[in-house]
Write a protein that holds these residues in place. Structure first.
Motif, PDB file in Angstrom:
ATOM      1  N   LYS A  87       0.811  -1.219   0.000  1.00 48.67           N
ATOM      2  CA  LYS A  87       0.000   0.000   0.000  1.00 48.67           C
ATOM      3  C   LYS A  87       0.844   1.268   0.000  1.00 48.67           C
ATOM      4  CE  LYS A  87      -4.449  -1.360   1.281  1.00 48.67           C
ATOM      5  NZ  LYS A  87      -5.380  -1.042   0.257  1.00 48.67           N
ATOM      6  N   VAL A  88       2.062   1.188   0.447  1.00 43.65           N
ATOM      7  CA  VAL A  88       2.916   2.363   0.580  1.00 43.65           C
ATOM      8  C   VAL A  88       3.899   2.527  -0.585  1.00 43.65           C
ATOM      9  CG1 VAL A  88       4.756   1.260   1.899  1.00 43.65           C
ATOM     10  CG2 VAL A  88       4.200   3.622   2.343  1.00 43.65           C
ATOM     11  N   VAL A  89       3.993   1.542  -1.450  1.00 38.10           N
ATOM     12  CA  VAL A  89       5.019   1.530  -2.498  1.00 38.10           C
ATOM     13  C   VAL A  89       4.917   2.735  -3.435  1.00 38.10           C
ATOM     14  CG1 VAL A  89       5.892   0.242  -4.495  1.00 38.10           C
ATOM     15  CG2 VAL A  89       5.357  -0.945  -2.374  1.00 38.10           C
ATOM     16  N   HIS A  90       3.717   3.087  -3.854  1.00 44.99           N
ATOM     17  CA  HIS A  90       3.573   4.216  -4.787  1.00 44.99           C
ATOM     18  C   HIS A  90       4.140   5.500  -4.180  1.00 44.99           C
ATOM     19  CE1 HIS A  90       2.001   6.719  -7.954  1.00 44.99           C
ATOM     20  NE2 HIS A  90       1.458   7.499  -7.042  1.00 44.99           N
ATOM     21  N   LEU A  91       3.854   5.742  -2.921  1.00 47.51           N
ATOM     22  CA  LEU A  91       4.399   6.941  -2.269  1.00 47.51           C
ATOM     23  C   LEU A  91       5.913   6.875  -2.173  1.00 47.51           C
ATOM     24  CD1 LEU A  91       1.876   7.642   0.623  1.00 47.51           C
ATOM     25  CD2 LEU A  91       2.281   9.009  -1.420  1.00 47.51           C
ATOM     26  N   LEU A  92       6.448   5.718  -1.859  1.00 49.14           N
ATOM     27  CA  LEU A  92       7.902   5.586  -1.752  1.00 49.14           C
ATOM     28  C   LEU A  92       8.587   5.875  -3.082  1.00 49.14           C
ATOM     29  CD1 LEU A  92       8.266   2.365   0.421  1.00 49.14           C
ATOM     30  CD2 LEU A  92       8.398   4.748   1.162  1.00 49.14           C
ATOM     31  N   ARG A  93       7.935   5.513  -4.167  1.00 47.79           N
ATOM     32  CA  ARG A  93       8.543   5.718  -5.487  1.00 47.79           C
ATOM     33  C   ARG A  93       8.378   7.134  -6.010  1.00 47.79           C
ATOM     34  NH1 ARG A  93       9.575   0.771  -8.689  1.00 47.79           N
ATOM     35  NH2 ARG A  93       9.840   2.359 -10.275  1.00 47.79           N
ATOM     36  N   THR A  94       7.391   7.866  -5.523  1.00 46.78           N
ATOM     37  CA  THR A  94       7.093   9.176  -6.112  1.00 46.78           C
ATOM     38  C   THR A  94       7.371  10.373  -5.215  1.00 46.78           C
ATOM     39  OG1 THR A  94       4.781   8.954  -5.430  1.00 46.78           O
ATOM     40  CG2 THR A  94       5.337   8.242  -7.665  1.00 46.78           C
ATOM     41  N   VAL A  95       7.546  10.156  -3.934  1.00 44.87           N
ATOM     42  CA  VAL A  95       7.770  11.264  -3.000  1.00 44.87           C
ATOM     43  C   VAL A  95       9.199  11.167  -2.460  1.00 44.87           C
ATOM     44  CG1 VAL A  95       6.968  12.338  -0.852  1.00 44.87           C
ATOM     45  CG2 VAL A  95       5.316  11.252  -2.374  1.00 44.87           C
ATOM     46  N   PRO A  96       9.928  12.290  -2.413  1.00 45.91           N
ATOM     47  CA  PRO A  96      11.303  12.251  -1.903  1.00 45.91           C
ATOM     48  C   PRO A  96      11.381  11.616  -0.512  1.00 45.91           C
ATOM     49  CG  PRO A  96      10.848  14.395  -2.860  1.00 45.91           C
ATOM     50  CD  PRO A  96       9.544  13.643  -2.838  1.00 45.91           C
ATOM     51  N   PRO A  97      12.430  10.821  -0.272  1.00 44.92           N
ATOM     52  CA  PRO A  97      12.549  10.078   0.984  1.00 44.92           C
ATOM     53  C   PRO A  97      12.435  10.926   2.249  1.00 44.92           C
ATOM     54  CG  PRO A  97      14.193   9.338  -0.569  1.00 44.92           C
ATOM     55  CD  PRO A  97      13.519  10.515  -1.190  1.00 44.92           C
ATOM     56  N   ARG A  98      12.963  12.132   2.231  1.00 47.01           N
ATOM     57  CA  ARG A  98      12.900  12.964   3.445  1.00 47.01           C
ATOM     58  C   ARG A  98      11.464  13.329   3.812  1.00 47.01           C
ATOM     59  NH1 ARG A  98      12.118  18.069   1.427  1.00 47.01           N
ATOM     60  NH2 ARG A  98      12.861  18.381  -0.685  1.00 47.01           N
ATOM     61  N   LEU A  99      10.556  13.304   2.825  1.00 45.42           N
ATOM     62  CA  LEU A  99       9.162  13.653   3.089  1.00 45.42           C
ATOM     63  C   LEU A  99       8.315  12.463   3.542  1.00 45.42           C
ATOM     64  CD1 LEU A  99       8.493  16.044   0.066  1.00 45.42           C
ATOM     65  CD2 LEU A  99       9.116  16.658   2.404  1.00 45.42           C
ATOM     66  N   VAL A 100       8.808  11.252   3.304  1.00 48.34           N
ATOM     67  CA  VAL A 100       8.044  10.063   3.680  1.00 48.34           C
ATOM     68  C   VAL A 100       8.663   9.274   4.828  1.00 48.34           C
ATOM     69  CG1 VAL A 100       6.925   9.747   1.438  1.00 48.34           C
ATOM     70  CG2 VAL A 100       9.116   8.659   1.884  1.00 48.34           C
ATOM     71  N   SER A 101       9.711   9.800   5.439  1.00 45.63           N
ATOM     72  CA  SER A 101      10.410   9.050   6.491  1.00 45.63           C
ATOM     73  C   SER A 101       9.498   8.658   7.645  1.00 45.63           C
ATOM     74  CB  SER A 101      11.584   9.854   7.033  1.00 45.63           C
ATOM     75  OG  SER A 101      12.615   9.885   6.101  1.00 45.63           O
ATOM     76  N   SER A 102       8.778   9.618   8.200  1.00 39.15           N
ATOM     77  CA  SER A 102       7.926   9.294   9.357  1.00 39.15           C
ATOM     78  C   SER A 102       6.776   8.379   8.952  1.00 39.15           C
ATOM     79  CB  SER A 102       7.410  10.562  10.028  1.00 39.15           C
ATOM     80  OG  SER A 102       6.523  11.246   9.176  1.00 39.15           O
ATOM     81  N   MET A 103       6.226   8.595   7.758  1.00 37.63           N
ATOM     82  CA  MET A 103       5.139   7.758   7.272  1.00 37.63           C
ATOM     83  C   MET A 103       5.634   6.322   7.069  1.00 37.63           C
ATOM     84  SD  MET A 103       3.715   6.196   4.334  1.00 37.63           S
ATOM     85  CE  MET A 103       4.924   6.847   3.232  1.00 37.63           C
ATOM     86  N   ALA A 104       6.840   6.162   6.507  1.00 41.16           N
ATOM     87  CA  ALA A 104       7.398   4.837   6.278  1.00 41.16           C
ATOM     88  C   ALA A 104       7.632   4.103   7.607  1.00 41.16           C
ATOM     89  CB  ALA A 104       8.697   4.941   5.490  1.00 41.16           C
ATOM     90  N   TYR A 105       8.178   4.817   8.574  1.00 38.18           N
ATOM     91  CA  TYR A 105       8.405   4.222   9.895  1.00 38.18           C
ATOM     92  C   TYR A 105       7.073   3.790  10.524  1.00 38.18           C
ATOM     93  CZ  TYR A 105       9.407   3.848  14.862  1.00 38.18           C
ATOM     94  OH  TYR A 105       9.481   3.404  16.150  1.00 38.18           O
TER      95      TYR A 105
END
Length: 147
Positions: A36-54
């Protein structure tokens, strides 16, 4: 972003531990919950998705613990995220793969740019030829639109 992802994953993750078959629930977690999170990981810069990924990784591990009925040690949690070929369950950790996913998406896009540029140049050339043809035959733009 955490709230948005939570709203998307919560319905699935809350139902999986209620399934009677642990194997089915864990496979659904791996094939439906984790991606469910893969699309965001591929399209949003890592610094912006760090907390969401964790946060996503934490939810996935908690759901797995609920499915099997007990908590995991830190070592077991790490083993859970190893590839299947190493005898693990193969749940990829979003926090660990966010940079690779973003970089891979960009590399894939950049790899295709020369073809797109060539295609765009072909389209522009054809449009120029059509426009010249109209000029040669004395057809105005208004007339050409109605053709």
């Amino acid at each position: 972003m955490n709230k948005c992802m939570n709203e998307r994953t919560k319905p699935l993750l809350s139902k999986l531990p209620k399934l009677q078959d642990c194997q089915s629930a864990s496979l659904l977690l791996r094939y439906c919950g984790v991606p469910k999170v893969v699309h965001l990981l591929r399209t949003v810069p890592p610094r912006l998705v760090s907390s969401m990924a964790y946060h996503h990784d934490k939810q996935i591990i908690e759901t797995f613990e609920n499915i099997i009925g007990h908590g995991l040690t830190a070592r077991q949690r790490h083993q859970l995220t190893l590839p299947i070929k190493f005898g693990s369950f193969g749940i990829s950790a979003a926090a660990e793969t966010k940079s690779s996913a973003f970089l891979g998406a960009w590399a894939n896009t950049l790899n295709n740019l020369p073809d797109r540029e060539k295609t765009l140049n072909n389209i522009l050339s054809q449009m120029t030829l059509i426009q010249r043809s109209y000029q040669l035959h004395g057809i105005s733009k208004k007339t050409s639109r109605s053709l």
